[in-house]
Design a protein around this motif. Structure first.
Motif, PDB file in Angstrom:
ATOM      1  N   GLN A  17      33.212  21.532  -3.041  1.00  0.00           N
ATOM      2  CA  GLN A  17      32.442  20.657  -2.157  1.00  0.00           C
ATOM      3  C   GLN A  17      32.618  21.018  -0.679  1.00  0.00           C
ATOM      4  OE1 GLN A  17      33.066  16.466  -2.945  1.00  0.00           O
ATOM      5  NE2 GLN A  17      33.172  16.821  -5.154  1.00  0.00           N
ATOM      6  N   SER A  18      33.293  22.138  -0.408  1.00  0.00           N
ATOM      7  CA  SER A  18      33.519  22.545   0.977  1.00  0.00           C
ATOM      8  C   SER A  18      32.187  22.735   1.689  1.00  0.00           C
ATOM      9  CB  SER A  18      34.317  23.858   1.010  1.00  0.00           C
ATOM     10  OG  SER A  18      34.431  24.304   2.343  1.00  0.00           O
ATOM     11  N   GLN A  19      32.087  22.141   2.875  1.00  0.00           N
ATOM     12  CA  GLN A  19      30.872  22.246   3.694  1.00  0.00           C
ATOM     13  C   GLN A  19      31.058  23.196   4.868  1.00  0.00           C
ATOM     14  OE1 GLN A  19      27.835  20.408   3.194  1.00  0.00           O
ATOM     15  NE2 GLN A  19      28.782  20.137   1.182  1.00  0.00           N
ATOM     16  N   GLY A  20      32.216  23.869   4.904  1.00  0.00           N
ATOM     17  CA  GLY A  20      32.475  24.778   6.011  1.00  0.00           C
ATOM     18  C   GLY A  20      33.939  25.146   6.044  1.00  0.00           C
ATOM     19  N   THR A  21      34.320  25.840   7.110  1.00  0.00           N
ATOM     20  CA  THR A  21      35.685  26.330   7.253  1.00  0.00           C
ATOM     21  C   THR A  21      36.166  26.110   8.671  1.00  0.00           C
ATOM     22  OG1 THR A  21      34.827  28.528   7.763  1.00  0.00           O
ATOM     23  CG2 THR A  21      35.459  28.121   5.468  1.00  0.00           C
ATOM     24  N   VAL A  22      37.477  26.077   8.817  1.00  0.00           N
ATOM     25  CA  VAL A  22      38.106  26.055  10.135  1.00  0.00           C
ATOM     26  C   VAL A  22      39.251  27.069  10.070  1.00  0.00           C
ATOM     27  CG1 VAL A  22      39.553  24.038   9.571  1.00  0.00           C
ATOM     28  CG2 VAL A  22      39.083  24.606  11.964  1.00  0.00           C
ATOM     29  N   THR A  23      39.162  28.095  10.935  1.00  0.00           N
ATOM     30  CA  THR A  23      40.119  29.196  10.925  1.00  0.00           C
ATOM     31  C   THR A  23      41.088  29.009  12.086  1.00  0.00           C
ATOM     32  OG1 THR A  23      38.475  30.661   9.941  1.00  0.00           O
ATOM     33  CG2 THR A  23      40.374  31.712  10.978  1.00  0.00           C
ATOM     34  N   LEU A  24      42.387  28.895  11.753  1.00  0.00           N
ATOM     35  CA  LEU A  24      43.400  28.539  12.739  1.00  0.00           C
ATOM     36  C   LEU A  24      44.623  29.439  12.625  1.00  0.00           C
ATOM     37  CD1 LEU A  24      43.325  24.712  11.949  1.00  0.00           C
ATOM     38  CD2 LEU A  24      42.166  25.847  13.860  1.00  0.00           C
ATOM     39  N   ASP A  25      45.257  29.727  13.768  1.00  0.00           N
ATOM     40  CA  ASP A  25      46.522  30.445  13.718  1.00  0.00           C
ATOM     41  C   ASP A  25      47.617  29.472  13.271  1.00  0.00           C
ATOM     42  OD1 ASP A  25      47.224  28.898  15.954  1.00  0.00           O
ATOM     43  OD2 ASP A  25      47.145  30.586  17.346  1.00  0.00           O
ATOM     44  N   PHE A  26      48.843  29.985  13.091  1.00  0.00           N
ATOM     45  CA  PHE A  26      49.907  29.142  12.559  1.00  0.00           C
ATOM     46  C   PHE A  26      50.166  27.912  13.428  1.00  0.00           C
ATOM     47  CE2 PHE A  26      54.443  27.981  12.459  1.00  0.00           C
ATOM     48  CZ  PHE A  26      54.449  27.393  11.208  1.00  0.00           C
ATOM     49  N   ASP A  27      50.247  28.091  14.746  1.00  0.00           N
ATOM     50  CA  ASP A  27      50.522  26.937  15.616  1.00  0.00           C
ATOM     51  C   ASP A  27      49.484  25.845  15.439  1.00  0.00           C
ATOM     52  OD1 ASP A  27      52.867  27.897  16.715  1.00  0.00           O
ATOM     53  OD2 ASP A  27      51.865  28.813  18.437  1.00  0.00           O
ATOM     54  N   ASN A  28      48.222  26.221  15.361  1.00  0.00           N
ATOM     55  CA  ASN A  28      47.166  25.221  15.234  1.00  0.00           C
ATOM     56  C   ASN A  28      47.029  24.689  13.815  1.00  0.00           C
ATOM     57  OD1 ASN A  28      46.332  24.850  17.912  1.00  0.00           O
ATOM     58  ND2 ASN A  28      45.240  26.804  17.851  1.00  0.00           N
ATOM     59  N   ARG A  29      47.708  25.331  12.844  1.00  0.00           N
ATOM     60  CA  ARG A  29      47.755  24.770  11.485  1.00  0.00           C
ATOM     61  C   ARG A  29      48.926  23.816  11.323  1.00  0.00           C
ATOM     62  NH1 ARG A  29      47.534  30.026  10.042  1.00  0.00           N
ATOM     63  NH2 ARG A  29      49.375  29.830   8.717  1.00  0.00           N
ATOM     64  N   HIS A  30      49.764  23.669  12.339  1.00  0.00           N
ATOM     65  CA  HIS A  30      50.913  22.767  12.264  1.00  0.00           C
ATOM     66  C   HIS A  30      50.755  21.708  13.347  1.00  0.00           C
ATOM     67  CE1 HIS A  30      55.518  22.080  12.239  1.00  0.00           C
ATOM     68  NE2 HIS A  30      54.919  21.320  11.366  1.00  0.00           N
ATOM     69  N   ARG A  31      49.853  20.790  13.111  1.00  0.00           N
ATOM     70  CA  ARG A  31      49.497  19.781  14.107  1.00  0.00           C
ATOM     71  C   ARG A  31      49.298  18.427  13.451  1.00  0.00           C
ATOM     72  NH1 ARG A  31      49.268  21.645  19.536  1.00  0.00           N
ATOM     73  NH2 ARG A  31      48.954  23.883  19.412  1.00  0.00           N
ATOM     74  N   ARG A  32      49.339  17.392  14.296  1.00  0.00           N
ATOM     75  CA  ARG A  32      48.962  16.061  13.858  1.00  0.00           C
ATOM     76  C   ARG A  32      47.600  15.694  14.470  1.00  0.00           C
ATOM     77  NH1 ARG A  32      48.277  10.928  14.869  1.00  0.00           N
ATOM     78  NH2 ARG A  32      48.740  10.961  17.085  1.00  0.00           N
ATOM     79  N   ARG A  33      47.468  15.957  15.778  1.00  0.00           N
ATOM     80  CA  ARG A  33      46.245  15.561  16.480  1.00  0.00           C
ATOM     81  C   ARG A  33      45.857  16.670  17.450  1.00  0.00           C
ATOM     82  NH1 ARG A  33      43.466  10.701  17.791  1.00  0.00           N
ATOM     83  NH2 ARG A  33      42.684  10.706  19.923  1.00  0.00           N
ATOM     84  N   ILE A  34      44.647  17.203  17.270  1.00  0.00           N
ATOM     85  CA  ILE A  34      44.154  18.263  18.148  1.00  0.00           C
ATOM     86  C   ILE A  34      42.637  18.356  17.976  1.00  0.00           C
ATOM     87  CG2 ILE A  34      44.511  20.077  16.421  1.00  0.00           C
ATOM     88  CD1 ILE A  34      45.171  22.008  18.699  1.00  0.00           C
ATOM     89  N   ARG A  35      41.976  18.753  19.040  1.00  0.00           N
ATOM     90  CA  ARG A  35      40.532  18.998  18.974  1.00  0.00           C
ATOM     91  C   ARG A  35      40.324  20.433  18.503  1.00  0.00           C
ATOM     92  NH1 ARG A  35      36.096  17.583  23.587  1.00  0.00           N
ATOM     93  NH2 ARG A  35      34.328  18.496  22.508  1.00  0.00           N
ATOM     94  N   LEU A  36      39.475  20.607  17.495  1.00  0.00           N
ATOM     95  CA  LEU A  36      39.209  21.910  16.893  1.00  0.00           C
ATOM     96  C   LEU A  36      37.709  22.159  16.854  1.00  0.00           C
ATOM     97  CD1 LEU A  36      41.438  21.434  13.708  1.00  0.00           C
ATOM     98  CD2 LEU A  36      42.066  22.689  15.774  1.00  0.00           C
ATOM     99  N   THR A  37      37.342  23.411  16.682  1.00  0.00           N
ATOM    100  CA  THR A  37      35.943  23.750  16.432  1.00  0.00           C
ATOM    101  C   THR A  37      35.872  24.451  15.085  1.00  0.00           C
ATOM    102  OG1 THR A  37      35.508  23.994  18.790  1.00  0.00           O
ATOM    103  CG2 THR A  37      33.908  24.978  17.283  1.00  0.00           C
TER     104      THR A  37
END
Length: 159
Positions: A17-37
């Motif tokens: 059911q995936s409608q898209g992807t978000v590609t992140l480096d390690f730091d941005n994959r270890h977050r609680r709250r952040i704005r992403l594109t």
């Protein structure tokens, strides 16, 4: 902007059911709250109850019910090898003793570039190669979940 407040580990969300992807480096994959594109251009506010070490293949659910797949971005890493497997274990111990995020793979360790650590590893006879690759260190103190490496490890399960 869409809110993403639900995270599920790989295999525990409806990937079909995936409608898209978000590609992140390690730091941005270890977050609680952040704005992403998202890779498709949507603005996303990641707003999780607690910080999570997301891994390649995990899912994020948006407030409208859609799912996005998390992808690990390639980043600069250093592969650490040693011709003697027992010495590679010793190197892993030294990295862990210094609380360095370390990815443990078959016959190789991966770390982030750090010239002081690289000099130490050279001194122990390690072979080092800088490369671009996704970085998924062991969870340990970083609160990650044990996971199988889904990137072609021959079906061997870790953790």
């Amino acid at each position: 902007m869409y809110n993403a407040s639900i995270h599920r580990t790989a295999g525990h969300w409806p990937r079909e059911q995936s409608q898209g992807t978000v590609t992140l480096d390690f730091d941005n994959r270890h977050r609680r709250r952040i704005r992403l594109t998202a890779d498709q251009g949507q603005d996303i506010l990641l707003d999780l109850p607690k910080a999570v070490a997301m891994a390649h293949g995990d899912g994020l659910q948006l407030e409208d019910g859609r799912w996005l797949e998390v992808r690990a971005a390639a980043e600069t890493i250093v592969e650490v090898r040693h011709k003697d497997p027992h010495q590679l274990v010793r190197l892993a111990w030294h990295l862990g003793n210094r609380h360095l995020p370390t990815e443990i793979r078959d016959q190789v360790l991966r770390i982030r570039p750090d010239h002081v650590i690289e000099d130490m590893l050279h001194g122990f006879g390690a072979g080092l190669v800088k490369m671009q690759a996704p970085f998924q260190p062991e969870g340990g103190a970083y609160g990650g979940h044990g996971h199988a490496h889904e990137d072609g490890d021959g079906g061997h399960h870790h953790g």
